[in-house]
Motif scaffolding. Structure first.
Motif, short mmCIF file in Angstrom:
data_model
loop_
_atom_site.label_atom_id
_atom_site.label_comp_id
_atom_site.label_asym_id
_atom_site.label_seq_id
_atom_site.Cartn_x
_atom_site.Cartn_y
_atom_site.Cartn_z
N HIS A 4 0.87 -1.18 0.00
CA HIS A 4 0.00 0.00 0.00
C HIS A 4 0.90 1.22 0.00
N GLN A 5 0.57 2.21 -0.80
CA GLN A 5 1.37 3.43 -0.86
C GLN A 5 0.57 4.60 -0.34
N PHE A 6 1.20 5.42 0.46
CA PHE A 6 0.62 6.66 0.95
C PHE A 6 1.56 7.77 0.53
N HIS A 7 1.00 8.87 0.03
CA HIS A 7 1.83 9.96 -0.49
C HIS A 7 1.57 11.23 0.31
N LEU A 8 2.60 12.02 0.47
CA LEU A 8 2.50 13.30 1.16
C LEU A 8 3.27 14.33 0.37
N LYS A 9 2.68 15.52 0.22
CA LYS A 9 3.38 16.66 -0.39
C LYS A 9 3.66 17.66 0.71
N ALA A 10 4.89 18.10 0.79
CA ALA A 10 5.29 19.09 1.79
C ALA A 10 5.88 20.30 1.10
N HIS A 11 5.62 21.47 1.67
CA HIS A 11 6.17 22.72 1.14
C HIS A 11 6.59 23.57 2.34
N PHE A 12 7.87 23.95 2.38
CA PHE A 12 8.39 24.75 3.49
C PHE A 12 9.36 25.78 2.92
N PRO A 13 8.83 26.89 2.38
CA PRO A 13 9.67 27.82 1.63
C PRO A 13 10.59 28.71 2.48
N GLY A 14 10.31 28.83 3.76
CA GLY A 14 11.08 29.77 4.57
C GLY A 14 12.17 29.14 5.39
N ASN A 17 11.88 29.13 11.53
CA ASN A 17 10.65 29.55 12.20
C ASN A 17 9.57 30.00 11.24
N SER A 18 9.63 29.51 10.03
CA SER A 18 8.58 29.78 9.05
C SER A 18 7.46 28.77 9.21
N VAL A 19 6.47 28.89 8.33
CA VAL A 19 5.34 27.98 8.32
C VAL A 19 5.27 27.34 6.94
N GLY A 20 5.04 26.03 6.93
CA GLY A 20 4.89 25.30 5.69
C GLY A 20 3.54 24.62 5.65
N THR A 21 3.36 23.76 4.65
CA THR A 21 2.11 23.01 4.53
C THR A 21 2.43 21.56 4.18
N ILE A 22 1.49 20.69 4.56
CA ILE A 22 1.53 19.29 4.12
C ILE A 22 0.14 18.91 3.63
N VAL A 31 2.25 23.50 8.96
CA VAL A 31 3.23 22.89 9.86
C VAL A 31 4.28 23.91 10.26
N SER A 32 4.72 23.79 11.50
CA SER A 32 5.83 24.61 11.97
C SER A 32 6.39 23.97 13.23
N ILE A 33 7.45 24.56 13.71
CA ILE A 33 8.06 24.08 14.95
C ILE A 33 7.16 24.50 16.11
N PRO A 34 6.94 23.61 17.09
CA PRO A 34 6.06 23.95 18.21
C PRO A 34 6.67 25.01 19.13
N PRO A 35 5.83 25.74 19.85
CA PRO A 35 6.34 26.78 20.76
C PRO A 35 7.25 26.21 21.85
N GLY A 43 -0.23 25.57 13.05
CA GLY A 43 -0.57 24.26 12.49
C GLY A 43 -0.07 23.16 13.40
N THR A 44 0.28 22.04 12.81
CA THR A 44 0.77 20.90 13.58
C THR A 44 2.28 20.80 13.44
N ASN A 45 2.85 19.76 14.02
CA ASN A 45 4.31 19.59 13.97
C ASN A 45 4.61 18.08 14.00
#
Length: 146
Positions: A4-14, A17-22, A31-35, A43-45
């Motif tokens: 079974h294959q599961f795919h994820l796309k991630a983008h973290f341009p900064g 301490n920036s924010v990205g997406t999954i 997504v970002s680093i937690p406080p 978002g989540t981490n």
């Protein structure tokens, strides 16, 4: 048996301490680093996602095992905690503690009580995520049966 294959796309341009997406299936989040680790906490981490993966795998596995074993339950809920240690700037995901609460239809049914407890322990060893992290992250159980 097929893979079974599961795919994820991630983008973290900064930077750190920036924010990205999954995006993966129904999961779409920032997504970002937690406080707790001096990040923005948007978002989540990874720490939450590993805890979420372990907890959801465990509770779904337990529910399926209880159904197959015909344990009659009213409810199944769980609190889970992850322990991450920082020593000399190195972060280590040390432990996950699952605290499932199983509410049986008939709490006086000794067979269901005993079986529910055995299944709670067996589900942890059977869960795919638990097996994947075995040897690296300890998993503890604190089971409550009502």
């Amino acid at each position: 048996m097929a893979d079974h294959q599961f795919h994820l796309k991630a983008h973290f341009p900064g930077l750190r301490n920036s924010v990205g997406t999954i995006e993966s299936g129904q999961l779409h989040t920032k997504v970002s680093i937690p406080p707790e680790m001096n990040g923005p906490g948007v978002g989540t981490n990874p720490d939450e996602m590993l805890l979420g993966a372990a907890a959801t795998c465990y509770i779904i596995t337990l529910a399926a095992m209880m159904e197959r074993s015909k344990v009659k339950k009213k409810d199944l809920s769980m609190d889970s905690t992850a322990i991450v240690n920082e020593t000399n700037g190195v972060l280590t995901y040390k432990k996950i503690i699952h605290k499932p609460t199983i509410v049986l239809t008939n709490r006086d049914n000794e067979r269901d009580r005993d079986l529910a407890l055995r299944l709670a322990k067996k589900a942890e060893a059977s869960c795919m995520i638990s097996r994947a992290i075995q040897g690296n992250v300890d998993i503890e159980l604190e089971v409550t049966i009502k």
